[in-house]
Each structure stands twice: as C-alpha cells, then as structure tokens.
Design an enzyme around this catalytic site. Structure first.
Site, mmCIF file in Angstrom:
data_model
loop_
_atom_site.group_PDB
_atom_site.id
_atom_site.type_symbol
_atom_site.label_atom_id
_atom_site.label_comp_id
_atom_site.label_asym_id
_atom_site.label_seq_id
_atom_site.Cartn_x
_atom_site.Cartn_y
_atom_site.Cartn_z
ATOM 1 N N LYS A 1 -19.804 -9.143 -11.719
ATOM 2 C CA LYS A 1 -20.012 -8.554 -11.133
ATOM 3 C C LYS A 1 -20.371 -7.892 -10.803
ATOM 4 O O LYS A 1 -21.062 -7.493 -10.509
ATOM 5 C CB LYS A 1 -18.207 -7.976 -10.562
ATOM 6 C CG LYS A 1 -17.912 -7.191 -9.562
ATOM 7 C CD LYS A 1 -18.293 -7.603 -7.940
ATOM 8 C CE LYS A 1 -18.406 -6.045 -7.531
ATOM 9 N NZ LYS A 1 -18.736 -6.743 -6.035
ATOM 10 N N LEU B 1 -35.038 -8.664 0.114
ATOM 11 C CA LEU B 1 -36.290 -8.983 0.082
ATOM 12 C C LEU B 1 -37.554 -7.935 0.974
ATOM 13 O O LEU B 1 -37.622 -7.565 1.113
ATOM 14 C CB LEU B 1 -37.658 -9.767 -0.302
ATOM 15 C CG LEU B 1 -37.618 -10.473 -1.754
ATOM 16 C CD1 LEU B 1 -38.606 -11.520 -1.448
ATOM 17 C CD2 LEU B 1 -37.778 -9.191 -2.737
ATOM 18 N N ASP C 1 0.662 -0.631 -0.367
ATOM 19 C CA ASP C 1 -0.007 0.018 -0.365
ATOM 20 C C ASP C 1 1.104 1.976 -0.339
ATOM 21 O O ASP C 1 2.282 1.301 0.531
ATOM 22 C CB ASP C 1 -1.036 -0.310 0.933
ATOM 23 C CG ASP C 1 -2.761 0.831 0.958
ATOM 24 O OD1 ASP C 1 -3.163 0.508 1.227
ATOM 25 O OD2 ASP C 1 -2.054 2.107 0.989
ATOM 26 N N CYS D 1 -20.997 1.058 -2.695
ATOM 27 C CA CYS D 1 -20.760 -0.302 -3.701
ATOM 28 C C CYS D 1 -21.995 -0.126 -4.891
ATOM 29 O O CYS D 1 -21.921 0.424 -5.908
ATOM 30 C CB CYS D 1 -20.251 -1.688 -3.865
ATOM 31 S SG CYS D 1 -18.273 -1.525 -3.418
HETATM 32 N N1 LIG Z 1 -15.792 -2.721 -0.242
HETATM 33 C C1 LIG Z 1 -16.564 -3.758 -0.524
HETATM 34 O O1 LIG Z 1 -17.071 -4.150 -0.207
HETATM 35 C C2 LIG Z 1 -16.011 -4.124 -1.695
HETATM 36 C C3 LIG Z 1 -15.383 -3.663 -2.378
HETATM 37 N N2 LIG Z 1 -15.251 -4.163 -3.972
HETATM 38 C C4 LIG Z 1 -13.936 -3.237 -4.940
HETATM 39 O O2 LIG Z 1 -12.769 -3.351 -4.864
HETATM 40 C C5 LIG Z 1 -11.849 -2.533 -5.046
HETATM 41 C C6 LIG Z 1 -11.157 -1.713 -4.082
HETATM 42 O O3 LIG Z 1 -11.834 -0.722 -3.135
HETATM 43 P P1 LIG Z 1 -11.850 -0.805 -1.391
HETATM 44 O O4 LIG Z 1 -11.211 -2.344 -0.942
HETATM 45 O O5 LIG Z 1 -13.445 -0.985 -0.624
HETATM 46 O O6 LIG Z 1 -11.281 -0.071 -1.384
HETATM 47 P P2 LIG Z 1 -10.723 0.917 0.113
HETATM 48 O O7 LIG Z 1 -10.833 3.011 -0.706
HETATM 49 O O8 LIG Z 1 -11.004 0.297 0.890
HETATM 50 O O9 LIG Z 1 -8.496 0.703 -0.141
HETATM 51 C C7 LIG Z 1 -7.890 1.342 -1.369
HETATM 52 C C8 LIG Z 1 -6.482 1.715 -0.816
HETATM 53 O O10 LIG Z 1 -5.276 1.057 -2.406
HETATM 54 C C9 LIG Z 1 -4.731 1.784 -1.149
HETATM 55 N N3 LIG Z 1 -3.795 2.952 -2.422
HETATM 56 C C10 LIG Z 1 -4.368 3.766 -3.434
HETATM 57 N N4 LIG Z 1 -3.292 3.885 -4.230
HETATM 58 C C11 LIG Z 1 -2.432 2.847 -4.719
HETATM 59 C C12 LIG Z 1 -1.123 2.702 -5.190
HETATM 60 N N5 LIG Z 1 -1.095 2.688 -6.015
HETATM 61 N N6 LIG Z 1 -0.986 1.572 -4.778
HETATM 62 C C13 LIG Z 1 -0.351 0.777 -3.724
HETATM 63 N N7 LIG Z 1 -2.324 1.137 -3.063
HETATM 64 C C14 LIG Z 1 -2.974 2.262 -2.982
HETATM 65 C C15 LIG Z 1 -5.273 3.020 -0.716
HETATM 66 O O11 LIG Z 1 -4.448 3.088 0.201
HETATM 67 C C16 LIG Z 1 -5.936 2.082 0.243
HETATM 68 O O12 LIG Z 1 -5.400 1.375 1.929
HETATM 69 C C17 LIG Z 1 -12.699 -1.494 -6.345
HETATM 70 O O13 LIG Z 1 -12.747 -1.780 -7.389
HETATM 71 C C18 LIG Z 1 -14.188 -2.250 -5.162
HETATM 72 O O14 LIG Z 1 -15.182 -1.533 -5.742
HETATM 73 C C19 LIG Z 1 -15.466 -5.151 -4.293
HETATM 74 C C20 LIG Z 1 -15.758 -6.495 -3.570
HETATM 75 C C21 LIG Z 1 -16.302 -5.736 -2.513
HETATM 76 O O1 LIG Z 2 -19.405 -4.653 -4.708
HETATM 77 C C1 LIG Z 2 -19.798 -4.030 -3.043
HETATM 78 O O2 LIG Z 2 -18.837 -3.529 -2.302
HETATM 79 C C2 LIG Z 2 -20.786 -5.828 -2.685
HETATM 80 O O3 LIG Z 2 -21.804 -5.125 -2.711
HETATM 81 C C3 LIG Z 2 -22.915 -5.427 -1.913
HETATM 82 O O4 LIG Z 2 -22.303 -5.409 -0.050
HETATM 83 P P1 LIG Z 2 -22.345 -3.868 0.851
HETATM 84 O O5 LIG Z 2 -22.450 -3.027 0.114
HETATM 85 O O6 LIG Z 2 -21.416 -4.480 1.504
HETATM 86 O O7 LIG Z 2 -23.800 -4.433 1.421
HETATM 87 P P2 LIG Z 2 -25.893 -4.569 1.296
HETATM 88 O O8 LIG Z 2 -25.216 -5.805 2.146
HETATM 89 O O9 LIG Z 2 -25.633 -5.858 0.072
HETATM 90 O O10 LIG Z 2 -26.323 -3.699 1.370
HETATM 91 C C4 LIG Z 2 -26.385 -2.857 0.470
HETATM 92 C C5 LIG Z 2 -27.178 -2.073 0.388
HETATM 93 O O11 LIG Z 2 -28.397 -3.270 0.137
HETATM 94 C C6 LIG Z 2 -29.710 -2.340 1.676
HETATM 95 N N1 LIG Z 2 -30.183 -3.559 1.640
HETATM 96 C C7 LIG Z 2 -29.902 -4.985 1.439
HETATM 97 C C8 LIG Z 2 -30.721 -6.055 1.816
HETATM 98 C C9 LIG Z 2 -32.813 -5.457 1.762
HETATM 99 O O12 LIG Z 2 -32.929 -6.902 1.293
HETATM 100 N N2 LIG Z 2 -32.848 -4.529 1.342
HETATM 101 C C10 LIG Z 2 -32.051 -3.410 1.656
HETATM 102 O O13 LIG Z 2 -33.033 -2.184 1.584
HETATM 103 C C11 LIG Z 2 -28.352 -2.299 3.063
HETATM 104 O O14 LIG Z 2 -29.271 -1.654 4.056
HETATM 105 C C12 LIG Z 2 -28.171 -0.862 2.225
HETATM 106 O O15 LIG Z 2 -27.655 -0.170 2.308
HETATM 107 C C13 LIG Z 2 -23.178 -6.563 -2.424
HETATM 108 O O16 LIG Z 2 -23.938 -7.469 -1.463
HETATM 109 C C14 LIG Z 2 -22.115 -7.553 -2.035
HETATM 110 O O17 LIG Z 2 -21.987 -8.850 -2.864
HETATM 111 C C15 LIG Z 2 -20.426 -6.667 -3.154
HETATM 112 O O18 LIG Z 2 -19.663 -7.353 -3.243
#
Ligand SMILES: NC(=O)C1=CN([C@@H]2O[C@H](COP(=O)(O)OP(=O)(O)OC[C@H]3O[C@@H](n4cnc5c(N)ncnc54)[C@H](O)[C@@H]3O)[C@@H](O)[C@H]2O)C=CC1
Ligand SMILES: O=C(O)[C@H]1O[C@H](OP(=O)(O)OP(=O)(O)OC[C@H]2O[C@@H](n3ccc(=O)[nH]c3=O)[C@H](O)[C@@H]2O)[C@H](O)[C@@H](O)[C@@H]1O
Length: 430
Positions: free
Chosen positions: A212, A258, A30, A268
């Site tokens: 995705k 639901l 990072d 996201c």
């Molecule tokens: N947060 C979630 O629940 C989910 C996120 N994703 C996807 O995963 C990806 C990453 O998301 P998050 O983990 O939430 O991001 P985040 O913002 O939490 O973390 C990103 C990290 O990358 C670091 N960073 C930035 N530029 C950098 C560089 N040039 N080299 C090395 N490190 C660097 C930052 O310091 C930070 O620690 C996104 O595309 C997001 O859409 C997919 C599924 C779930």
């Molecule tokens: O791409 C991502 O980052 C992630 O986005 C969501 O995960 P997340 O945003 O952490 O949370 P969820 O539990 O999915 O809830 C999302 C939103 O939907 C709302 N929600 C969820 C379920 C439901 O029945 N009704 C409803 O209003 C929640 O309150 C919340 O605001 C997806 O569930 C993950 O599979 C995915 O990886």
C-alpha cells in the site's frame, strides 16, 4: 458470508455497500450515531458516485449499521477501516485503529466460532503484528492464531471514483500469514474476483502493509518527478505536456499520473509518504528520494506565486483563486495545494477571492476571512490576476469572463484554462 466493517468513512462505507452488493450480509459499525442512523436509512455521509444507489438497494436488507461491536459475534470476518492519521512528526498515529482492534477482541472474548480480523486501513509495516494483534489479544483474552486470525487487505480506491475503483480493481492484495486466513480472505473476495477478474496478489501481512505504501509513494513520486521535469521544461521554453505524452508511450513509464503542475494533495499521499519516511528513519534508513518527492511538491505553489508576481504587484492586489478542492469531483480540501497558495497570497498582502464549485464550506474552516465568490465569473470580475489550482471542467469553459478582469493574468497550475488572445497566460510547466 456475514461480514462486519468497523468505521463508516470513505473506505468503510464504500466497502460495506460493495460487499453487500456482492451478496454478503454486512454490518457496518461506527461510533458516530448520526452516521449509523443515516446508513440505516440508506443514506451515505460521504458523497461518492454510485454509493447512494447501492445503499438504497441494500440498506435494511443485506446492509445494516450499528454502534454495537457485539454485532461482530454473528460474523465470520471483520474489516477494520479506521483512520490512521499522521502525528506532528509525520509518523502514523495508530491509536484509533488500536482502540478499534481492542474493541473487536473484546466482542469476540469467550466466543467459540472462528473469526478473521482484516486490517483494511493503511498501516506501516509491522503495525498489524506489533500493535493490532496485541490489542486484539488484550481484548479477547486469548492469543491470535488459533480461533482468531488476522489478515491485511490494503485499499487502493480513489475519492470521487471509490465505488467503481473497489468493484473494478486492477488488483486485490490478500495478506495473510497462514492458509486458513488466506482462504477466508479469498472467500470474502470470491464474488468480486469472479465478477471483475482482477490480478490477485497473495502476500504476507507485512508485504501487504508495504504494498500500500509503495503504491502511494510511487504515484506521489511519479507526479513529483514529472513536476521536476516540467519545471526544467519551463526553463527551456518546452511544453512538459508534450514531453509527458511522448514518454508515457513507453509502457515502462505509462501514461497515467503524468499531469504536471501544482502537485499532489489529499488525505492520503501526503500522510502516507510522511508515514513511510518516518517509519524508514525509525528503522535506520534515510529515505532521500521520498524527502525530495515532498520537497518538490512543497515548492510548486511557491513557483506559481513567483510567476504571478512577475505579472502583478501583489501587495493590495485582488487575486482570484479558482479551485479549492485537492482534486476535481470532491469537496475535500485536505492538503489541497490551494491552501499554501492562499497563505502565500495573504502573506504578500494580496486580497484573495476564492471560487470552487463545491468546496467553499470545507475551505472556510481554514480561511474564514477570505472572500468566496458565487461563480468563477464573479471571482474573476475586477481581479488583478488569477491562479488555477484545481482541474475542474468548468474552468476549461471560461472565456469572456477573463475580459472582466482588471488585469487579465492567469497562472494555471493544472493546464485547464485555454490560452486566448488578450490574456496573459502562464502555465507552471509549459
Ligand atoms: N479515503 C481514501 O480515499 C482512502 C483511505 N484509505 C485508508 O483507510 C483508512 C480509513 O480512512 P477513511 O475511510 O478515509 O477514514 P474516515 O475518517 O473517512 O472514516 C473513519 C470512520 O471511523 C469512525 N470511527 C472512528 N473511531 C472509531 C471506533 N473506535 N470505532 C468505530 N468507528 C470509529 C469515524 O466515525 C469515521 O466514520 C485510513 O487508514 C486511510 O489511510 C485507504 C485508501 C483510500
Ligand atoms: O490511499 C489513498 O487514499 C488513495 O490515494 C490516491 O487517491 P486520491 O488521493 O483520492 O486521489 P488521486 O486521484 O490519486 O489524486 C491525488 C493528488 O494527485 C494530483 N495529481 C494526480 C495525477 C496527476 O497526474 N497529477 C496530479 O497532480 C491530484 O490533483 C491530487 O491532488 C490514490 O490514487 C489511491 O489509489 C489511494 O487509494
């Protein structure tokens, strides 16, 4: 295997700790020195159940962190878990991951060993091919496809249950355009596949990118659809939750996602639905259903305010907002439905007193001037009305606290508060 994970945010930290737990030797990279130092001490910069235990078990041993991309040279695969935020117009801003891909290429320049670069971040179809591969090639000074290969492995974890979601997934999607890349991805995931026995989906890189978005767009649309049906139910005096329970029994519909109410937020769903809409438009397709998915979602907080206005005179009223996080179990307020609700209340001249068990500090960045109460009871005390925006369990336990309201009116956007004698209670979709 030796694996590098670039980016130590929600996804990067979780997968780095989980890969170490699965027996791999992992280097987390990072640019933020603070994050790296903390990881090396076994501490996470994000709060996820189970993560601290994994870090404590593996930091300094199978898991190390560094700011030096050079560490990639000792690895056989590198996962890119970097942010892919939205631009103003909703389209994906790939500049951060593009810079990361270039740095990975630079680290691999002049090396002899082979290497798989895996895109973990959410990127719109063709980004890997059109943007990231050229960036790696520019850094490495050689074409991808011989010594360096590229794969795509989308992540489906949710905030609040990231570790178990990663270690016990329904499916693992392995995107690769050649056998060598796919085999190496299989090698990385072999211990997980053996342990959790998820469905394994073999896909091309472009398919993996799309899977995705399709996943998130489907879930967001499912919620908007149940919200639309719920709004119609409300017009007819029908409880949408009873309807949802019934339709959820149909396997083709399924019972999850639901829960109708004030809609979806988070880092996201909004970002990914917008990015897919923008990518579709750019490609010449009008994504009308996805536009409606967003429109329905945008309308729900307004509907709550309209319901509240039927029971309270908003200018000058003191309104409690219960729940600020976008969902329970997190202090994340990104795109929380509480934000448009608070804006709407303020615009109507109401005085807002907000409460959330954990999200005051994060919400203060959006609204420094509203009042934050120390408890739900304190927020309700003397209030002329209350909006429930997040389904925190503790709101279900509220009882006598409503008696201290100046006017006992509750508009529930999450079906969490129990209706009781003496309380004017309105659900959004029931
Ligand atoms: N947060 C979630 O629940 C989910 C996120 N994703 C996807 O995963 C990806 C990453 O998301 P998050 O983990 O939430 O991001 P985040 O913002 O939490 O973390 C990103 C990290 O990358 C670091 N960073 C930035 N530029 C950098 C560089 N040039 N080299 C090395 N490190 C660097 C930052 O310091 C930070 O620690 C996104 O595309 C997001 O859409 C997919 C599924 C779930
Ligand atoms: O791409 C991502 O980052 C992630 O986005 C969501 O995960 P997340 O945003 O952490 O949370 P969820 O539990 O999915 O809830 C999302 C939103 O939907 C709302 N929600 C969820 C379920 C439901 O029945 N009704 C409803 O209003 C929640 O309150 C919340 O605001 C997806 O569930 C993950 O599979 C995915 O990886």
């Amino acid at each position: 295997m030796n694996i590098a994970v670039v980016g130590s945010g929600y996804v990067g930290t979780t997968i780095a700790a989980c890969f170490a737990d699965l027996g791999h030797r992992v280097t987390a990279i990072d640019i933020d020195e603070g994050i790296v130092e903390r990881l090396n001490r076994g501490e996470a910069s994000i709060h996820e159940p189970g993560l601290d235990d994994l870090l404590e078990a593996h930091a300094g041993d199978r898991l190390r962190a560094t700011t030096d991309y050079g560490a990639i040279r000792d690895c056989e695969a590198t996962f890119l878990a970097l942010p892919t935020p939205s631009r103003e117009d909703g389209s994906i801003d790939a500049s951060i991951i593009e810079a990361g891909a270039r740095s990975v290429g630079e680290a691999l320049a002049g090396e002899e060993g082979d290497h798989l670069v895996v895109v973990k971040s959410t990127v719109v179809p063709s980004t890997t091919e059109g943007t990231l591969i050229p960036a790696i090639e520019a850094g490495a000074g050689e074409a991808v496809g011989e010594r360096i290969r590229v794969g795509m492995n989308p992540e489906f974890l949710r905030e609040g249950s990231a570790v178990t979601d990663f270690l016990e997934p329904d499916k693992v999607v392995l995107g690769a355009d050649d056998d060598w890349g796919r085999e190496r991805l299989f090698e990385v995931f072999a211990p997980l596949i053996e342990r959790a026995e998820p469905a394994v989906v073999e896909a091309t890189v472009r398919e993996a990118e799309m899977i995705k978005y399709a996943n998130n767009a489907f879930l967001a649309t499912k919620i908007s659809l149940i919200n639309e049906l719920g709004n119609i139910c409300k017009e007819f005096g029908i409880d949408a939750y009873r309807v949802a329970d019934a339709i959820g029994l149909d396997d083709r519909i399924g019972e999850q996602f639901l829960r109708s109410g004030v809609g979806w937020g988070g880092s996201c769903f909004p970002k990914d639905v917008d990015a897919l809409r923008a990518a579709a438009r750019e490609a010449g397709y009008e994504p009308e259903l996805l536009d409606a998915t967003v429109a329905v979602n945008d309308r729900q907080p307004e509907r709550m305010l309209a319901l509240l206005a039927e029971h309270a005179d908003l200018p000058g009223a003191r309104i409690a907002v219960l729940g600020l996080a976008f969902k329970p179990g997190t202090d994340d307020v990104r795109n929380s439905r509480a934000i448009p609700a608070i804006e709407g209340l303020t615009e109507r001249g109401a005085e807002v007193v907000a409460y959330d068990p954990v999200a005051h500090e994060t919400m203060r960045e959006h609204f420094p001037d509203i009042e934050y109460a120390a408890s739900a009871a304190a927020a309700l005390s003397g209030a002329d009305g209350a909006l429930v925006m997040t389904d925190w369990d503790e709101f279900a336990a509220l009882d006598d606290e409503f008696e201290d309201m100046a006017t006992p009116v509750v508009i529930d956007g999450r079906r969490v508060v129990e209706h009781r004698e003496g309380l004017v209670y309105e659900g959004l979709t029931w």
